[in-house]
Design an enzyme around this catalytic site. Structure first.
Site, mmCIF file in Angstrom:
data_model
loop_
_atom_site.group_PDB
_atom_site.id
_atom_site.type_symbol
_atom_site.label_atom_id
_atom_site.label_comp_id
_atom_site.label_asym_id
_atom_site.label_seq_id
_atom_site.Cartn_x
_atom_site.Cartn_y
_atom_site.Cartn_z
ATOM 1 N N TYR A 80 0.851 -1.202 0.000
ATOM 2 C CA TYR A 80 0.000 0.000 0.000
ATOM 3 C C TYR A 80 0.873 1.232 0.000
ATOM 4 O O TYR A 80 1.784 1.348 0.800
ATOM 5 C CB TYR A 80 -0.922 0.013 1.220
ATOM 6 C CG TYR A 80 -2.366 -0.142 0.791
ATOM 7 C CD1 TYR A 80 -2.993 0.879 0.081
ATOM 8 C CD2 TYR A 80 -3.074 -1.316 1.033
ATOM 9 C CE1 TYR A 80 -4.296 0.731 -0.366
ATOM 10 C CE2 TYR A 80 -4.372 -1.467 0.594
ATOM 11 C CZ TYR A 80 -4.983 -0.440 -0.101
ATOM 12 O OH TYR A 80 -6.260 -0.582 -0.553
ATOM 13 N N GLU B 86 -0.509 4.756 -0.703
ATOM 14 C CA GLU B 86 -1.320 5.949 -1.000
ATOM 15 C C GLU B 86 -0.474 7.196 -0.857
ATOM 16 O O GLU B 86 0.299 7.336 0.090
ATOM 17 C CB GLU B 86 -2.520 6.011 -0.039
ATOM 18 C CG GLU B 86 -3.612 5.020 -0.434
ATOM 19 C CD GLU B 86 -4.867 5.151 0.421
ATOM 20 O OE1 GLU B 86 -4.863 5.953 1.384
ATOM 21 O OE2 GLU B 86 -5.844 4.451 0.125
ATOM 22 N N ASP C 103 -5.496 12.690 -25.974
ATOM 23 C CA ASP C 103 -5.507 11.317 -25.469
ATOM 24 C C ASP C 103 -4.812 10.448 -26.514
ATOM 25 O O ASP C 103 -5.379 10.153 -27.561
ATOM 26 C CB ASP C 103 -6.978 10.910 -25.271
ATOM 27 C CG ASP C 103 -7.150 9.468 -24.850
ATOM 28 O OD1 ASP C 103 -6.164 8.720 -24.836
ATOM 29 O OD2 ASP C 103 -8.300 9.091 -24.541
ATOM 30 N N THR D 238 -2.906 5.312 -22.421
ATOM 31 C CA THR D 238 -2.813 3.995 -21.812
ATOM 32 C C THR D 238 -1.362 3.575 -21.995
ATOM 33 O O THR D 238 -0.636 4.136 -22.812
ATOM 34 C CB THR D 238 -3.693 2.951 -22.519
ATOM 35 O OG1 THR D 238 -3.265 2.838 -23.877
ATOM 36 C CG2 THR D 238 -5.162 3.341 -22.489
ATOM 37 N N LYS E 246 -1.240 -0.267 -25.160
ATOM 38 C CA LYS E 246 -1.570 -0.408 -26.588
ATOM 39 C C LYS E 246 -0.264 -0.384 -27.379
ATOM 40 O O LYS E 246 0.563 -1.264 -27.147
ATOM 41 C CB LYS E 246 -2.590 0.649 -26.981
ATOM 42 C CG LYS E 246 -3.909 0.456 -26.185
ATOM 43 C CD LYS E 246 -5.025 1.407 -26.554
ATOM 44 C CE LYS E 246 -6.234 1.180 -25.647
ATOM 45 N NZ LYS E 246 -7.302 2.167 -25.887
ATOM 46 N N ARG F 67 -1.234 -3.226 -18.654
ATOM 47 C CA ARG F 67 -2.543 -2.572 -18.700
ATOM 48 C C ARG F 67 -2.555 -1.439 -17.675
ATOM 49 O O ARG F 67 -2.460 -1.696 -16.473
ATOM 50 C CB ARG F 67 -3.598 -3.622 -18.356
ATOM 51 C CG ARG F 67 -5.024 -3.273 -18.634
ATOM 52 C CD ARG F 67 -5.844 -4.549 -18.778
ATOM 53 N NE ARG F 67 -5.500 -5.180 -20.045
ATOM 54 C CZ ARG F 67 -5.981 -4.784 -21.231
ATOM 55 N NH1 ARG F 67 -6.878 -3.828 -21.309
ATOM 56 N NH2 ARG F 67 -5.598 -5.372 -22.348
HETATM 57 C C1 PLP Z 1 -8.349 2.572 -25.063
HETATM 58 C C2 PLP Z 1 -8.642 4.001 -24.937
HETATM 59 C C3 PLP Z 1 -8.941 4.568 -23.690
HETATM 60 C C4 PLP Z 1 -9.291 3.767 -22.464
HETATM 61 O O1 PLP Z 1 -8.393 2.918 -21.969
HETATM 62 P P1 PLP Z 1 -8.840 1.774 -20.946
HETATM 63 O O2 PLP Z 1 -7.504 1.372 -20.413
HETATM 64 O O3 PLP Z 1 -9.536 0.746 -21.746
HETATM 65 O O4 PLP Z 1 -9.694 2.392 -19.901
HETATM 66 C C5 PLP Z 1 -9.095 5.934 -23.617
HETATM 67 N N1 PLP Z 1 -8.961 6.701 -24.707
HETATM 68 C C6 PLP Z 1 -8.699 6.197 -25.923
HETATM 69 C C7 PLP Z 1 -8.559 7.113 -27.086
HETATM 70 C C8 PLP Z 1 -8.548 4.828 -26.083
HETATM 71 O O5 PLP Z 1 -8.316 4.336 -27.296
#
Ligand code: PLP
Length: 412
Positions: free
Chosen positions: A52, A54, A198, A224, A227, A233
């Protein structure tokens, strides 16, 4: 890969082995997926899962964090180096909570925000009505033009100037073309909004220099890590120093409790891998493969939304093929090719059974496939989609897929 589990819990061990076998014997073409390295897996499975912590490095609410502080600082410093970011928060559990944290940090409930519509390529967290973002804030949406199916920057600018949103969110989840972050940042400045990008899908491509970077100008960047970046993850927020404090406070204690330090350790390992020159070669190959696949699909008579791709993904429009996205997804599944059904811009069908499929090259590139294999993969996809209701033909394609996969195993 996992030895102790075999005896301790044969039931879970066995299903993990089956999943490993599945991953190695399908062409995994969901563009948001990837395969992490074994060092990343090892860090994910480390004893940091016990802790933990925090708070933030050197300001924790729990004792015993001398090593957690170090691992989190390694992750932060590597991310800064990787992207040229001023301030980094590596604690978001995933991409969606990272986006929500930014809104929570910089907006009041009910404030106006602008994002790309889901139906035209944006993400749920960019203001969709069923999502927290669309419920808590007043989103106005932008999209693509009917003519070329690319982002309509002029329409976006007009809407932005008329609506005066507090944040303009750019970035997408089903858009196959390069996004002009610079232009969107300038539109944001013109209407007095904060620019937020994003880069969840394309983070690895930005690192590799094959997609425009939103740094150094964009004020807040979320991503993220799982990807194209090829890490565990998880999520991350990067921003200008002036927003750092508010964003840190929104992540913890605003939204989250204890950070997942085992994932943060794995993020650090992933960033270390992404800092190596080989990663640039890898990112470039993802795009080369996507272009080769696009050529093969088009040669086989399939129409791609926008006519092609600049990045790692392709959106196939099946509306004149006598097969829906859902039917194509199921048929390809039977042939061991994993894709997802997807809306195409101005789709006449519904999200549960849309007109398109979305596919991408990150996993196949990670497994070592190149342009010549993409030509083969394209041929198999065209065959399976064309014969979507012919079980014998799909079984044939499946046998070819398994054969191709044999030469591209990944985990020892
Ligand atoms: C995949 C994705 C997310 C969300 O990611 P998670 O880890 O699935 O919550 C947010 N924004 C975009 C543009 C994405 O492609």
């Amino acid at each position: 890969m996992i030895d102790l589990l075999k005896e301790a819990d044969p039931e879970v061990y066995s299903v993990i082995q089956q999943e490993l076998h599945r991953q190695m014997n399908v062409l995994e073409m969901i563009p948001s997926e990837n395969l992490v390295s074994e060092p990343v897996l090892e860090a994910m499975g480390s004893v940091f899962t016990n802790k933990y912590s925090e708070g933030y490095p050197h300001k924790r609410y729990y004792g015993g964090n001398e090593f957690t502080d170090i691992v989190e600082e390694i992750a932060i410093n590597r991310a800064k180096q990787l992207f040229g970011a001023e301030h980094v928060n590596v604690q978001p559990y995933s991409g969606s909570p990272a986006n929500i944290a930014v809104y929570f940090a910089l907006l009041q409930f009910g404030d106006k925000v602008m994002g790309m519509s889901l139906a035209e390529g944006g993400h749920l967290t960019h203001g969709h009505a069923v999502n927290f973002s669309g419920r808590a804030y007043k989103f106005v949406q932008y999209g693509v033009s009917r003519e070329d199916e690319r982002i309509d920057y002029d329409a976006m600018r007009k809407t932005a100037l008329a609506e005066k949103p507090k944040i303009i969110v750019s970035g997408a989840t089903a858009y196959s073309r390069e996004i002009d972050f610079k232009q969107i940042h300038e539109i944001a400045q013109e209407c007095g909004a904060i620019s937020m990008t994003d880069i969840a899908h394309i983070a690895g491509l930005i690192v590799a220099g094959v997609h425009q970077s939103p740094f150094p100008f964009t004020e807040v960047v979320t991503t993220t890590t799982h990807k194209t970046l090829r890490g565990p993850r998880g999520g991350m927020i990067m921003c200008k120093e002036q927003y750092g404090q508010a964003i840190d406070k929104a992540v913890f204690p605003g939204l989250q409790g204890g950070p997942h330090e085992h994932t943060i350790a794995a993020k650090a390992v992933c960033f270390g891998e992404a800092l190596k020159p080989e990663f640039k070669t890898y990112g470039k190959q993802i795009v080369k493969n996507a272009k080769a696949l696009a050529d093969a699909l088009q040669a086989g008579g399939l129409r791609l939304v926008t006519g092609g791709t600049d990045n790692h993904l392709l959106l196939v429009d099946l509306s004149d093929k006598g097969v829906s996205g859902k039917e194509a997804e199921i048929a390809l599944d039977k042939a061991n090719i994993t894709v997802n059904k997807n809306m195409i811009p101005f789709d006449k069908r519904k999200p549960f059974d849309p007109s398109g499929i979305r596919l991408g090259t990150p996993v196949l590139t990670t497994r070592g496939m190149k342009e010549s294999e993409m030509k083969e993969v394209g041929r198999l996809i065209v065959k399976a989609v064309g014969k979507w209701n012919d079980e014998a033909m799909l079984a044939n394609v499946k046998a070819e897929v398994i054969d191709l996969c044999k030469d591209f195993q990944f985990y020892r």
